[in-house]
Design a protein around this motif. Structure first.
Motif, PDB file in Angstrom:
ATOM      1  N   THR A 164      31.569  31.935 -26.213  1.00  0.00           N
ATOM      2  CA  THR A 164      30.220  31.411 -25.962  1.00  0.00           C
ATOM      3  C   THR A 164      30.017  31.080 -24.496  1.00  0.00           C
ATOM      4  O   THR A 164      28.914  30.753 -24.089  1.00  0.00           O
ATOM      5  N   GLY A 165      31.088  31.158 -23.699  1.00  0.00           N
ATOM      6  CA  GLY A 165      30.942  30.914 -22.276  1.00  0.00           C
ATOM      7  C   GLY A 165      32.247  31.042 -21.526  1.00  0.00           C
ATOM      8  O   GLY A 165      33.315  30.797 -22.072  1.00  0.00           O
ATOM      9  N   ILE A 166      32.124  31.466 -20.268  1.00  0.00           N
ATOM     10  CA  ILE A 166      33.249  31.479 -19.333  1.00  0.00           C
ATOM     11  C   ILE A 166      32.798  30.611 -18.173  1.00  0.00           C
ATOM     12  O   ILE A 166      31.797  30.905 -17.523  1.00  0.00           O
ATOM     13  N   HIS A 167      33.531  29.525 -17.947  1.00  0.00           N
ATOM     14  CA  HIS A 167      33.085  28.503 -17.010  1.00  0.00           C
ATOM     15  C   HIS A 167      34.016  28.419 -15.794  1.00  0.00           C
ATOM     16  O   HIS A 167      35.212  28.198 -15.939  1.00  0.00           O
ATOM     17  N   HIS A 168      33.432  28.595 -14.617  1.00  0.00           N
ATOM     18  CA  HIS A 168      34.136  28.441 -13.338  1.00  0.00           C
ATOM     19  C   HIS A 168      33.566  27.179 -12.699  1.00  0.00           C
ATOM     20  O   HIS A 168      32.363  26.961 -12.720  1.00  0.00           O
ATOM     21  N   GLU A 169      34.410  26.375 -12.148  1.00  0.00           N
ATOM     22  CA  GLU A 169      34.032  25.146 -11.436  1.00  0.00           C
ATOM     23  C   GLU A 169      33.499  24.041 -12.342  1.00  0.00           C
ATOM     24  O   GLU A 169      33.840  22.899 -12.176  1.00  0.00           O
ATOM     25  N   ARG A 170      32.639  24.351 -13.317  1.00  0.00           N
ATOM     26  CA  ARG A 170      32.056  23.309 -14.163  1.00  0.00           C
ATOM     27  C   ARG A 170      31.987  23.812 -15.602  1.00  0.00           C
ATOM     28  O   ARG A 170      31.469  24.892 -15.863  1.00  0.00           O
ATOM     29  N   LEU A 171      32.533  23.020 -16.523  1.00  0.00           N
ATOM     30  CA  LEU A 171      32.435  23.338 -17.951  1.00  0.00           C
ATOM     31  C   LEU A 171      31.353  22.434 -18.530  1.00  0.00           C
ATOM     32  O   LEU A 171      31.547  21.219 -18.636  1.00  0.00           O
ATOM     33  N   LYS A 172      30.230  23.026 -18.855  1.00  0.00           N
ATOM     34  CA  LYS A 172      29.115  22.259 -19.406  1.00  0.00           C
ATOM     35  C   LYS A 172      28.698  22.921 -20.707  1.00  0.00           C
ATOM     36  O   LYS A 172      28.357  24.102 -20.736  1.00  0.00           O
ATOM     37  N   THR A 173      28.763  22.137 -21.796  1.00  0.00           N
ATOM     38  CA  THR A 173      28.411  22.650 -23.114  1.00  0.00           C
ATOM     39  C   THR A 173      27.860  21.516 -23.972  1.00  0.00           C
ATOM     40  O   THR A 173      28.105  20.346 -23.682  1.00  0.00           O
ATOM     41  N   ASP A 174      27.148  21.881 -25.019  1.00  0.00           N
ATOM     42  CA  ASP A 174      26.617  20.892 -25.954  1.00  0.00           C
ATOM     43  C   ASP A 174      27.378  20.877 -27.276  1.00  0.00           C
ATOM     44  O   ASP A 174      27.073  20.055 -28.144  1.00  0.00           O
ATOM     45  N   VAL A 175      28.322  21.796 -27.447  1.00  0.00           N
ATOM     46  CA  VAL A 175      29.071  21.832 -28.700  1.00  0.00           C
ATOM     47  C   VAL A 175      30.570  21.779 -28.431  1.00  0.00           C
ATOM     48  O   VAL A 175      31.035  22.372 -27.463  1.00  0.00           O
ATOM     49  N   PRO A 176      31.333  21.026 -29.180  1.00  0.00           N
ATOM     50  CA  PRO A 176      30.945  20.309 -30.386  1.00  0.00           C
ATOM     51  C   PRO A 176      30.163  19.023 -30.127  1.00  0.00           C
ATOM     52  O   PRO A 176      29.644  18.410 -31.051  1.00  0.00           O
ATOM     53  N   PHE A 177      30.069  18.624 -28.862  1.00  0.00           N
ATOM     54  CA  PHE A 177      29.236  17.493 -28.426  1.00  0.00           C
ATOM     55  C   PHE A 177      28.986  17.702 -26.940  1.00  0.00           C
ATOM     56  O   PHE A 177      29.707  18.461 -26.286  1.00  0.00           O
ATOM     57  N   PRO A 178      27.956  17.079 -26.385  1.00  0.00           N
ATOM     58  CA  PRO A 178      27.660  17.292 -24.959  1.00  0.00           C
ATOM     59  C   PRO A 178      28.804  16.825 -24.055  1.00  0.00           C
ATOM     60  O   PRO A 178      29.310  15.708 -24.194  1.00  0.00           O
ATOM     61  N   VAL A 179      29.195  17.705 -23.149  1.00  0.00           N
ATOM     62  CA  VAL A 179      30.246  17.389 -22.185  1.00  0.00           C
ATOM     63  C   VAL A 179      29.978  18.174 -20.909  1.00  0.00           C
ATOM     64  O   VAL A 179      29.478  19.288 -20.949  1.00  0.00           O
ATOM     65  N   ASP A 180      30.292  17.537 -19.786  1.00  0.00           N
ATOM     66  CA  ASP A 180      30.124  18.162 -18.477  1.00  0.00           C
ATOM     67  C   ASP A 180      31.371  17.823 -17.668  1.00  0.00           C
ATOM     68  O   ASP A 180      31.592  16.660 -17.320  1.00  0.00           O
ATOM     69  N   ILE A 181      32.206  18.833 -17.408  1.00  0.00           N
ATOM     70  CA  ILE A 181      33.494  18.607 -16.749  1.00  0.00           C
ATOM     71  C   ILE A 181      33.548  19.400 -15.449  1.00  0.00           C
ATOM     72  O   ILE A 181      33.393  20.619 -15.445  1.00  0.00           O
ATOM     73  N   ASP A 182      33.779  18.706 -14.351  1.00  0.00           N
ATOM     74  CA  ASP A 182      33.966  19.335 -13.048  1.00  0.00           C
ATOM     75  C   ASP A 182      35.393  19.874 -12.992  1.00  0.00           C
ATOM     76  O   ASP A 182      36.342  19.125 -12.762  1.00  0.00           O
ATOM     77  N   LEU A 183      35.561  21.159 -13.239  1.00  0.00           N
ATOM     78  CA  LEU A 183      36.894  21.765 -13.286  1.00  0.00           C
ATOM     79  C   LEU A 183      37.594  21.757 -11.937  1.00  0.00           C
ATOM     80  O   LEU A 183      38.823  21.803 -11.875  1.00  0.00           O
ATOM     81  N   THR A 184      36.829  21.670 -10.854  1.00  0.00           N
ATOM     82  CA  THR A 184      37.461  21.652  -9.532  1.00  0.00           C
ATOM     83  C   THR A 184      38.258  20.371  -9.310  1.00  0.00           C
ATOM     84  O   THR A 184      39.067  20.305  -8.390  1.00  0.00           O
ATOM     85  N   ALA A 185      38.040  19.376 -10.156  1.00  0.00           N
ATOM     86  CA  ALA A 185      38.776  18.118 -10.030  1.00  0.00           C
ATOM     87  C   ALA A 185      40.279  18.306 -10.236  1.00  0.00           C
ATOM     88  O   ALA A 185      41.080  17.507  -9.766  1.00  0.00           O
TER      89      ALA A 185
END
Length: 190
Positions: A164-185
């Motif tokens: 459902t997604g390939i995330h570079h730098e930031r993983l932002k999704t609403d499932v299974p619940f809303p989350v926003d993760i700065d992967l560069t951290a």
């Protein structure tokens, strides 16, 4: 350690075999031992666990390095998982049932690449775990490890995962619940 029995080990054996190293898993009746952890792996797990802890609703619990009994001969240990909070059976609990797991996360290491990309996702999907994330160390422009998160959701009719997604730098999704993760951290030692 005891000799491997004919037919391999069972999920129940994992709690009874004396002297097993920490984080021993069971896949297809075979014991799987983890190689020494890399800094990337440790930082990625810590980041994911912390961000998921902050984002998860109260009815869910974020757990690190606990096994999931998928069947008689399979008891893998996701790096991070999210389970129903009411699945907590007490302080001696050593694992979860797949129906209690909402999300399984694997951080890929050199020694676990085939297991984390192929074996475990196939088994998690067949067991009905609705969400799976795979995190790998990509390479940024400066040559530093830059995580890439692959997000999958279970397609229930085929019991396989669909990306459902390939995330570079930031993983932002609403499932299974809303989350926003700065992967560069991960590179910043957060």
């Amino acid at each position: 350690m005891e000799k491997t029995p004919d037919g391999g080990w069972t999920a129940e054996d994992l709690d009874r075999i004396p002297g097993l190293p920490s984080h021993t898993q069971l896949l297809d009746g075979e014991l799987v031992f983890r190689a020494p952890q890399t800094v990337f792996h440790m930082r990625a797990m810590r980041l994911l666990e912390n961000r998921l802890l902050h984002a998860a609703p109260p009815e869910l619990e974020v757990v690190r390095e606990m096994t999931v009994t998928l069947g008689k001969r399979d008891r893998p240990e996701p790096d991070v998982l999210v389970a129903r909070a009411d699945a907590d059976t007490g302080p001696r609990q050593t694992g979860y049932r797949p129906e209690d797991v909402v999300l399984a996360v694997e951080v890929v290491s050199d020694d676990s690449e085939a297991r984390d990309r192929e074996t475990k996702p196939r088994k998690y999907a067949a067991a009905g775990i609705p969400h799976f994330w795979r995190v790998e160390a990509g390479e940024g422009e400066d040559g530093a490890a830059s995580p890439v998160a692959y997000v999958f959701e279970l397609e229930p009719a085929t019991r396989t995962y669909a990306v459902t997604g390939i995330h570079h730098e930031r993983l932002k999704t609403d499932v299974p619940f809303p989350v926003d993760i700065d992967l560069t951290a991960v590179a910043r030692r957060v």
